[in-house]
Write a protein that holds these residues in place. Structure first.
Motif, PDB file in Angstrom:
ATOM      1  N   ASP A 152       3.299  -5.479  -8.362  1.00 52.34           N
ATOM      2  CA  ASP A 152       1.851  -5.627  -8.469  1.00 52.34           C
ATOM      3  C   ASP A 152       1.231  -5.894  -7.099  1.00 52.34           C
ATOM      4  OD1 ASP A 152       1.726  -5.173 -11.170  1.00 52.34           O
ATOM      5  OD2 ASP A 152       1.631  -7.299 -11.736  1.00 52.34           O
ATOM      6  N   VAL A 153       1.920  -6.677  -6.267  1.00 49.00           N
ATOM      7  CA  VAL A 153       1.410  -6.961  -4.923  1.00 49.00           C
ATOM      8  C   VAL A 153       1.352  -5.667  -4.099  1.00 49.00           C
ATOM      9  CG1 VAL A 153       1.838  -8.206  -2.775  1.00 49.00           C
ATOM     10  CG2 VAL A 153       2.234  -9.339  -4.969  1.00 49.00           C
ATOM     11  N   VAL A 154       2.411  -4.857  -4.182  1.00 48.64           N
ATOM     12  CA  VAL A 154       2.427  -3.578  -3.456  1.00 48.64           C
ATOM     13  C   VAL A 154       1.317  -2.663  -3.960  1.00 48.64           C
ATOM     14  CG1 VAL A 154       3.800  -1.521  -2.959  1.00 48.64           C
ATOM     15  CG2 VAL A 154       4.891  -3.774  -2.971  1.00 48.64           C
ATOM     16  N   LYS A 155       1.130  -2.605  -5.270  1.00 53.87           N
ATOM     17  CA  LYS A 155       0.077  -1.753  -5.844  1.00 53.87           C
ATOM     18  C   LYS A 155      -1.307  -2.225  -5.417  1.00 53.87           C
ATOM     19  CE  LYS A 155       2.698  -0.695 -10.024  1.00 53.87           C
ATOM     20  NZ  LYS A 155       2.890  -1.106 -11.434  1.00 53.87           N
ATOM     21  N   ALA A 156      -1.508  -3.532  -5.378  1.00 55.98           N
ATOM     22  CA  ALA A 156      -2.803  -4.052  -4.946  1.00 55.98           C
ATOM     23  C   ALA A 156      -3.089  -3.628  -3.512  1.00 55.98           C
ATOM     24  CB  ALA A 156      -2.836  -5.574  -5.076  1.00 55.98           C
ATOM     25  N   GLY A 157      -2.056  -3.634  -2.676  1.00 58.95           N
ATOM     26  CA  GLY A 157      -2.246  -3.150  -1.315  1.00 58.95           C
ATOM     27  C   GLY A 157      -2.669  -1.696  -1.290  1.00 58.95           C
ATOM     28  N   LEU A 158      -2.018  -0.867  -2.104  1.00 63.05           N
ATOM     29  CA  LEU A 158      -2.371   0.557  -2.147  1.00 63.05           C
ATOM     30  C   LEU A 158      -3.797   0.763  -2.656  1.00 63.05           C
ATOM     31  CD1 LEU A 158       0.969   2.021  -3.539  1.00 63.05           C
ATOM     32  CD2 LEU A 158       0.138   2.095  -1.182  1.00 63.05           C
ATOM     33  N   LEU A 159      -4.222  -0.069  -3.607  1.00 61.82           N
ATOM     34  CA  LEU A 159      -5.597   0.021  -4.104  1.00 61.82           C
ATOM     35  C   LEU A 159      -6.610  -0.196  -2.981  1.00 61.82           C
ATOM     36  CD1 LEU A 159      -5.343  -1.982  -7.462  1.00 61.82           C
ATOM     37  CD2 LEU A 159      -5.823   0.471  -7.225  1.00 61.82           C
ATOM     38  N   ASN A 160      -6.207  -0.967  -1.970  1.00 59.10           N
ATOM     39  CA  ASN A 160      -7.080  -1.274  -0.839  1.00 59.10           C
ATOM     40  C   ASN A 160      -6.757  -0.438   0.393  1.00 59.10           C
ATOM     41  OD1 ASN A 160      -8.684  -3.544  -1.981  1.00 59.10           O
ATOM     42  ND2 ASN A 160      -6.683  -4.514  -2.160  1.00 59.10           N
ATOM     43  N   GLY A 161      -6.011   0.652   0.181  1.00 60.28           N
ATOM     44  CA  GLY A 161      -5.717   1.558   1.284  1.00 60.28           C
ATOM     45  C   GLY A 161      -4.651   1.079   2.227  1.00 60.28           C
ATOM     46  N   ARG A 162      -3.832   0.111   1.797  1.00 58.99           N
ATOM     47  CA  ARG A 162      -2.779  -0.436   2.657  1.00 58.99           C
ATOM     48  C   ARG A 162      -1.414  -0.028   2.123  1.00 58.99           C
ATOM     49  NH1 ARG A 162      -2.833  -6.548   3.686  1.00 58.99           N
ATOM     50  NH2 ARG A 162      -1.132  -5.799   5.031  1.00 58.99           N
ATOM     51  N   SER A 163      -0.649   0.666   2.940  1.00 55.89           N
ATOM     52  CA  SER A 163       0.696   1.066   2.556  1.00 55.89           C
ATOM     53  C   SER A 163       1.754   0.270   3.316  1.00 55.89           C
ATOM     54  CB  SER A 163       0.898   2.557   2.845  1.00 55.89           C
ATOM     55  OG  SER A 163       0.719   2.836   4.227  1.00 55.89           O
ATOM     56  N   ASP A 164       1.315  -0.776   4.013  1.00 54.51           N
ATOM     57  CA  ASP A 164       2.224  -1.555   4.853  1.00 54.51           C
ATOM     58  C   ASP A 164       2.601  -2.890   4.223  1.00 54.51           C
ATOM     59  OD1 ASP A 164      -0.296  -2.652   5.024  1.00 54.51           O
ATOM     60  OD2 ASP A 164      -0.180  -3.089   7.175  1.00 54.51           O
ATOM     61  N   VAL A 165       2.383  -3.029   2.919  1.00 52.89           N
ATOM     62  CA  VAL A 165       2.661  -4.298   2.245  1.00 52.89           C
ATOM     63  C   VAL A 165       4.138  -4.374   1.879  1.00 52.89           C
ATOM     64  CG1 VAL A 165       2.144  -5.730   0.235  1.00 52.89           C
ATOM     65  CG2 VAL A 165       0.313  -4.395   1.322  1.00 52.89           C
TER      66      VAL A 165
ATOM     67  N   HIS B  82       0.333 -14.938  -5.200  1.00 54.81           N
ATOM     68  CA  HIS B  82      -0.487 -13.994  -4.447  1.00 54.81           C
ATOM     69  C   HIS B  82      -1.933 -14.051  -4.948  1.00 54.81           C
ATOM     70  CE1 HIS B  82      -1.311 -10.391  -2.070  1.00 54.81           C
ATOM     71  NE2 HIS B  82      -2.051  -9.983  -3.087  1.00 54.81           N
ATOM     72  N   PRO B  83      -2.923 -14.090  -4.039  1.00 54.93           N
ATOM     73  CA  PRO B  83      -4.329 -14.207  -4.451  1.00 54.93           C
ATOM     74  C   PRO B  83      -4.952 -12.857  -4.825  1.00 54.93           C
ATOM     75  CG  PRO B  83      -4.191 -14.262  -2.066  1.00 54.93           C
ATOM     76  CD  PRO B  83      -2.765 -14.190  -2.568  1.00 54.93           C
ATOM     77  N   PHE B  84      -4.656 -12.356  -6.002  1.00 55.84           N
ATOM     78  CA  PHE B  84      -5.279 -11.118  -6.464  1.00 55.84           C
ATOM     79  C   PHE B  84      -6.768 -11.337  -6.714  1.00 55.84           C
ATOM     80  CE2 PHE B  84      -0.861 -10.721  -8.044  1.00 55.84           C
ATOM     81  CZ  PHE B  84      -0.523  -9.491  -7.484  1.00 55.84           C
ATOM     82  N   THR B  85      -7.569 -10.338  -6.381  1.00 60.46           N
ATOM     83  CA  THR B  85      -8.989 -10.394  -6.742  1.00 60.46           C
ATOM     84  C   THR B  85      -9.141 -10.025  -8.218  1.00 60.46           C
ATOM     85  OG1 THR B  85      -9.452  -8.064  -6.250  1.00 60.46           O
ATOM     86  CG2 THR B  85      -9.551  -9.630  -4.404  1.00 60.46           C
ATOM     87  N   GLU B  86     -10.294 -10.317  -8.780  1.00 64.55           N
ATOM     88  CA  GLU B  86     -10.529  -9.969 -10.185  1.00 64.55           C
ATOM     89  C   GLU B  86     -10.485  -8.454 -10.382  1.00 64.55           C
ATOM     90  OE1 GLU B  86     -10.710 -11.739 -13.020  1.00 64.55           O
ATOM     91  OE2 GLU B  86      -9.982 -13.300 -11.656  1.00 64.55           O
ATOM     92  N   GLY B  87     -11.002  -7.726  -9.399  1.00 63.65           N
ATOM     93  CA  GLY B  87     -10.949  -6.264  -9.491  1.00 63.65           C
ATOM     94  C   GLY B  87      -9.525  -5.749  -9.498  1.00 63.65           C
ATOM     95  N   GLU B  88      -8.682  -6.344  -8.653  1.00 59.61           N
ATOM     96  CA  GLU B  88      -7.276  -5.949  -8.617  1.00 59.61           C
ATOM     97  C   GLU B  88      -6.583  -6.278  -9.933  1.00 59.61           C
ATOM     98  OE1 GLU B  88      -6.643  -6.604  -3.791  1.00 59.61           O
ATOM     99  OE2 GLU B  88      -6.006  -8.144  -5.223  1.00 59.61           O
TER     100      GLU B  88
ATOM    101  N   SER C 126      -5.013  -2.511 -16.407  1.00 58.47           N
ATOM    102  CA  SER C 126      -5.283  -1.183 -16.974  1.00 58.47           C
ATOM    103  C   SER C 126      -4.093  -0.261 -16.786  1.00 58.47           C
ATOM    104  CB  SER C 126      -6.527  -0.590 -16.311  1.00 58.47           C
ATOM    105  OG  SER C 126      -6.762   0.721 -16.785  1.00 58.47           O
ATOM    106  N   PHE C 127      -3.508  -0.282 -15.583  1.00 60.58           N
ATOM    107  CA  PHE C 127      -2.335   0.554 -15.324  1.00 60.58           C
ATOM    108  C   PHE C 127      -1.171   0.130 -16.204  1.00 60.58           C
ATOM    109  CE2 PHE C 127       1.743   1.068 -13.221  1.00 60.58           C
ATOM    110  CZ  PHE C 127       1.747   2.437 -12.951  1.00 60.58           C
TER     111      PHE C 127
END
Length: 330
Positions: A234-247, A258-264, A270-271
């Protein structure tokens, strides 16, 4: 009730606090255990320049696993056709098929296998993204070389990987079995599979439409434990949602804070609703629903959890519960 063959996709996650070589060393044990559990096939995915996923060539892992197992089918899921010369793919997998008859698959995909533009250009020797026509030519050329240049005996079984209707259309046109990446684009699954079946043209490779559905599956004895195991991805996916592939791929303990946002959180929930997470009963029930909805011929499970023991346990629980339900005792 699952009566379909079960297979597995290996994405070789590199755990935080370990080295890629440690992940590589675990692939042999993973393949041997799945072989013993009776999984039909094990595929390796091509990835590059990611701190979370090992850059291990599928052809090398396939060769090593084939020499370390006895019956499970092995192959790529997939090699990215635009990154490789078609004749080289044909020679590599054709040789493997000759060495290990009726056990080698050649799954072909289109993506670059990386989110890093400079890496993608390096893989293609400076060329930009492939066009639809170029990709079709790459796949068709690989198939032609398998027959015309490589035919050493038994050939690898070719599959086309897809996460869209466009990929499904190409698989239908070329008469190839399709492996659909439900674990990546679940919103495309039903439309793509329907299009594939409606437009399928039989070929020497495949006489009728064949659909393999790849589903993210995280199974544990309790729902809470399954959620804990799913946390690092989930942490890796949240990074990808924000355009980050370096997580990096964190530990479950790190993921838990991990501090997920409500949007994340909403996007991840949903996924997850499209996948198969939870207890053996819940995971097998969800896999059964997806198989029925898509009329799939085979299910492939991808289980990106932190520890090898937990990952193997997930595959074991699914296999055991599927067998129980098939026997009418679960």
């Amino acid at each position: 009730m699952i009566t379909l063959p079960l297979s597995a996709l290996e994405v070789a996650m590199v755990q935080t606090g370990t080295r890629a070589v440690d992940t590589l060393g675990q692939t042999t044990e993973f393949a041997r255990r799945l072989d013993a559990l009776g999984y039909r096939r094990l595929w390796y995915a091509e990835h590059h320049h990611s701190p979370a996923i090992g850059a291990f060539p599928p052809v090398v892992l396939t060769a090593h696993a084939a020499a370390s197992t006895s019956s499970i089918r092995l192959g790529s899921g997939g090699v990215m056709a635009p990154n490789h010369a078609p004749i080289m793919l044909a020679e590599q997998f054709g040789t493997l098929a000759a060495l290990h008859p009726d056990r080698i698959d050649l799954g072909l995909g289109r993506g670059p296998g990386t989110f890093d533009d400079s890496t993608a250009r390096a893989l293609r020797r400076g060329a930009g993204p492939t066009t639809d026509d170029e990709y079709r030519d790459d796949v068709a050329s690989t198939l032609r070389y398998l027959v015309d240049e490589v035919a050493l005996g038994p050939l690898p079984e070719p599959w086309l990987l897809s996460s869209s209707t466009a990929g499904a259309a190409l698989a239908a046109e070329l008469g190839l079995p399709i492996a659909f990446a439900h674990h990546i684009r679940p919103d495309n699954t039903l439309a793509a599979v329907d299009h594939y079946r409606a437009h399928f043209a039989p070929s020497p490779w495949c006489e009728r439409p064949r659909v393999l559905l790849c589903v993210e599956t995280v199974c544990a004895e309790t729902q809470e434990e399954a959620a804990r195991l799913a946390g690092p991805m989930d942490v890796v996916k949240a990074g990808l949602l924000n355009g980050r592939s370096d997580v990096p791929f964190p530990t479950p303990a790190e993921a838990a804070v991990h501090p997920f946002t409500e949007g994340e959180r909403r996007a991840l929930a949903s996924f997850r609703a499209y996948q198969a997470h939870g207890t053996p009963e819940a995971a097998v029930r969800r896999l059964t629903e997806l198989a029925a909805a898509t009329d799939a011929d085979e299910l492939m499970l991808v289980t990106p959890v932190y520890a090898l023991a937990d990952r193997l346990r997930s595959y074991e629980l699914v296999k055991q519960h599927a067998a129980l339900t098939e026997a009418g005792t679960g």
